[in-house]
Design a protein around this motif. Sequence first.
Motif, PDB file in Angstrom:
ATOM      1  N   UNK A 353       0.797  -1.231   0.000  1.00 44.57           N
ATOM      2  CA  UNK A 353       0.000   0.000   0.000  1.00 44.57           C
ATOM      3  C   UNK A 353       0.827   1.277   0.000  1.00 44.57           C
ATOM      4  N   UNK A 354       2.117   1.191   0.384  1.00 48.61           N
ATOM      5  CA  UNK A 354       3.000   2.364   0.469  1.00 48.61           C
ATOM      6  C   UNK A 354       2.356   3.441   1.340  1.00 48.61           C
ATOM      7  N   UNK A 355       1.824   3.025   2.483  1.00 48.81           N
ATOM      8  CA  UNK A 355       1.144   3.961   3.381  1.00 48.81           C
ATOM      9  C   UNK A 355       1.195   3.405   4.806  1.00 48.81           C
ATOM     10  N   UNK A 356       1.826   4.144   5.711  1.00 45.07           N
ATOM     11  CA  UNK A 356       1.964   3.686   7.102  1.00 45.07           C
ATOM     12  C   UNK A 356       0.606   3.494   7.773  1.00 45.07           C
ATOM     13  N   UNK A 357      -0.384   4.232   7.327  1.00 46.43           N
ATOM     14  CA  UNK A 357      -1.696   4.146   7.961  1.00 46.43           C
ATOM     15  C   UNK A 357      -2.400   2.816   7.698  1.00 46.43           C
ATOM     16  N   UNK A 358      -1.908   2.060   6.727  1.00 45.02           N
ATOM     17  CA  UNK A 358      -2.544   0.780   6.393  1.00 45.02           C
ATOM     18  C   UNK A 358      -1.937  -0.406   7.138  1.00 45.02           C
ATOM     19  N   UNK A 359      -0.955  -0.149   8.002  1.00 46.34           N
ATOM     20  CA  UNK A 359      -0.282  -1.246   8.707  1.00 46.34           C
ATOM     21  C   UNK A 359      -1.271  -2.026   9.579  1.00 46.34           C
ATOM     22  N   UNK A 360      -2.242  -1.337  10.131  1.00 48.00           N
ATOM     23  CA  UNK A 360      -3.193  -1.996  11.030  1.00 48.00           C
ATOM     24  C   UNK A 360      -4.328  -2.703  10.288  1.00 48.00           C
ATOM     25  N   UNK A 361      -4.228  -2.804   8.966  1.00 48.82           N
ATOM     26  CA  UNK A 361      -5.260  -3.486   8.188  1.00 48.82           C
ATOM     27  C   UNK A 361      -4.782  -4.872   7.761  1.00 48.82           C
ATOM     28  N   UNK A 362      -5.724  -5.679   7.296  1.00 46.52           N
ATOM     29  CA  UNK A 362      -5.433  -7.003   6.733  1.00 46.52           C
ATOM     30  C   UNK A 362      -4.759  -7.927   7.746  1.00 46.52           C
ATOM     31  N   UNK A 363      -5.215  -7.916   8.995  1.00 45.75           N
ATOM     32  CA  UNK A 363      -4.579  -8.735  10.031  1.00 45.75           C
ATOM     33  C   UNK A 363      -5.040 -10.189  10.007  1.00 45.75           C
ATOM     34  N   UNK A 364      -6.117 -10.485   9.295  1.00 46.19           N
ATOM     35  CA  UNK A 364      -6.634 -11.853   9.295  1.00 46.19           C
ATOM     36  C   UNK A 364      -5.594 -12.842   8.770  1.00 46.19           C
ATOM     37  N   UNK A 365      -4.933 -12.494   7.683  1.00 50.03           N
ATOM     38  CA  UNK A 365      -3.908 -13.375   7.124  1.00 50.03           C
ATOM     39  C   UNK A 365      -2.749 -13.540   8.087  1.00 50.03           C
ATOM     40  N   UNK A 366      -2.381 -12.458   8.776  1.00 47.98           N
ATOM     41  CA  UNK A 366      -1.284 -12.536   9.751  1.00 47.98           C
ATOM     42  C   UNK A 366      -1.653 -13.465  10.904  1.00 47.98           C
ATOM     43  N   UNK A 367      -2.904 -13.387  11.357  1.00 48.49           N
ATOM     44  CA  UNK A 367      -3.352 -14.265  12.446  1.00 48.49           C
ATOM     45  C   UNK A 367      -3.329 -15.724  11.994  1.00 48.49           C
ATOM     46  N   UNK A 368      -3.820 -15.977  10.795  1.00 48.28           N
ATOM     47  CA  UNK A 368      -3.798 -17.344  10.258  1.00 48.28           C
ATOM     48  C   UNK A 368      -2.361 -17.837  10.112  1.00 48.28           C
ATOM     49  N   UNK A 369      -1.482 -16.960   9.693  1.00 50.25           N
ATOM     50  CA  UNK A 369      -0.071 -17.326   9.551  1.00 50.25           C
ATOM     51  C   UNK A 369       0.538 -17.659  10.908  1.00 50.25           C
ATOM     52  N   UNK A 370       0.206 -16.861  11.933  1.00 48.71           N
ATOM     53  CA  UNK A 370       0.734 -17.101  13.276  1.00 48.71           C
ATOM     54  C   UNK A 370       0.283 -18.470  13.798  1.00 48.71           C
ATOM     55  N   UNK A 371      -0.989 -18.763  13.634  1.00 50.80           N
ATOM     56  CA  UNK A 371      -1.512 -20.054  14.089  1.00 50.80           C
ATOM     57  C   UNK A 371      -0.832 -21.196  13.331  1.00 50.80           C
ATOM     58  N   UNK A 372      -0.640 -21.024  12.041  1.00 45.28           N
ATOM     59  CA  UNK A 372      -0.002 -22.056  11.226  1.00 45.28           C
ATOM     60  C   UNK A 372       1.439 -22.280  11.649  1.00 45.28           C
ATOM     61  N   UNK A 373       2.153 -21.196  11.929  1.00 39.57           N
ATOM     62  CA  UNK A 373       3.546 -21.311  12.365  1.00 39.57           C
ATOM     63  C   UNK A 373       3.637 -22.076  13.681  1.00 39.57           C
ATOM     64  N   UNK A 374       2.754 -21.764  14.614  1.00 36.13           N
ATOM     65  CA  UNK A 374       2.776 -22.438  15.914  1.00 36.13           C
ATOM     66  C   UNK A 374       2.463 -23.924  15.737  1.00 36.13           C
TER      67      UNK A 374
END
Length: 416
Positions: A353-374
């Motif tokens: 996105x080239x925008x710092x304000x979007x860092x807090x978006x799209x967390x669902x994939x990150x959560x799924x990735x975290x669970x998968x890693x564990x």
Amino acid sequence: MTLKNSFIANSFFADAYENMKRRNWVFWLSFLAFLCCFPGYLVLRLNSIRSSYENADASGLIHMQARMNGTTEELFCLNGFMPVLIIGLAILIGMQGFVYLHNKRQVDFYHSQPVSRKRRFTVLWFNGIVIFIVTYLMNMFLGMAVAAVYGSMSGAIFVGAMKAFFMYLLLFLGIYNISIIAVLLTGNTLVSLLAMIVLLGYELAARAMTVFMASSFFITYGNGQENKVFDTLLSPIVNIYKYIILGDKEYNYWQHANETYTYGKTALGLLMLAIIFAIISFFLYQKRASESHGNSISFPKIKEVLRFMLLLLVGSFGTYVVYYVAGESVALGIVGALFTITLGHAVIQLIYEVDFRTICKKWLTAVISFISVIIVFLGFKYDWTGYDSRIPKQSQVESVYVSLIAEGFGNNNYVM
């Protein structure tokens, strides 16, 4: 019918000629690179060898000629340096041919012409290969002429040089098509370079992570299985270097290496990769939207898939490293996964996105990735797959014996 086919053929080559004129700087850069590597290197090296034997006797002259022959053979046949140059040129030529897709003005110009996408892709793709073949062969034959002047050229070296050229051509085609894929998947050149790194190294990194975790947590995993890190299927670079180091040798570092990495099998593997990557690049060019320039990823539907794949690898690495640095603490390993996935998500989101304000978006994939890693980490840690299940429990062991077998490499034997 004959006139029509002739017109089509002439039109294609006319388009190829016009495109080549726009890419002449790439042609001459490739030409100069091979000029330095073939005739340029040989003139300097062979002249240096001859100068060091100015006052040599008959036996010294024989030794001089042997050195000159060895230098010539080493240059023209497969060696470790030439693939590095070819990989660099493949990336440059591939990206330069298709990077116009990242520029709105050039996209509007080219795509407004009455030329089909299939025709345009074929012209650009064909010209890149011609640039490599022509510049390589011209300088290879110039180098052979130099070697002949110094009396260090032979039929065996010519055959070896042609075999090396064919293998290098297959390597070029593999990397060349990967670089085109990287351009087509992205909307700007910087992200294309990052995509090149991911496409070339993801399989090797993922395999390395799997092997490291297996060797760390599985008792029965070992005995040279760490070398499976390099058993990659999709990497032209690893395949070519496996052959150069291990193929067609009287000795081998790995068991049956000279049987596994023969010239024919290696060439066939590289050819299949080149064909697969070429088909993918053609398909992506046909499907890529013209207005994708400027976007980080040209195909929005694959964004979250790419994010998941990258976070899974990054998170596994962070978990593994923190786990061992913290004295094999599972809890801190999980903290390491949380930190690296959060950081990785932020970096990927900034690239997207080239925008710092979007860092807090799209967390669902990150959560799924975290669970998968564990799940993956704990699966290796506690052997949920039962890899070590063939080890009998202590209560089931009736007797034990120790076998002392001398093993080693060369003359350095040791006892197991």
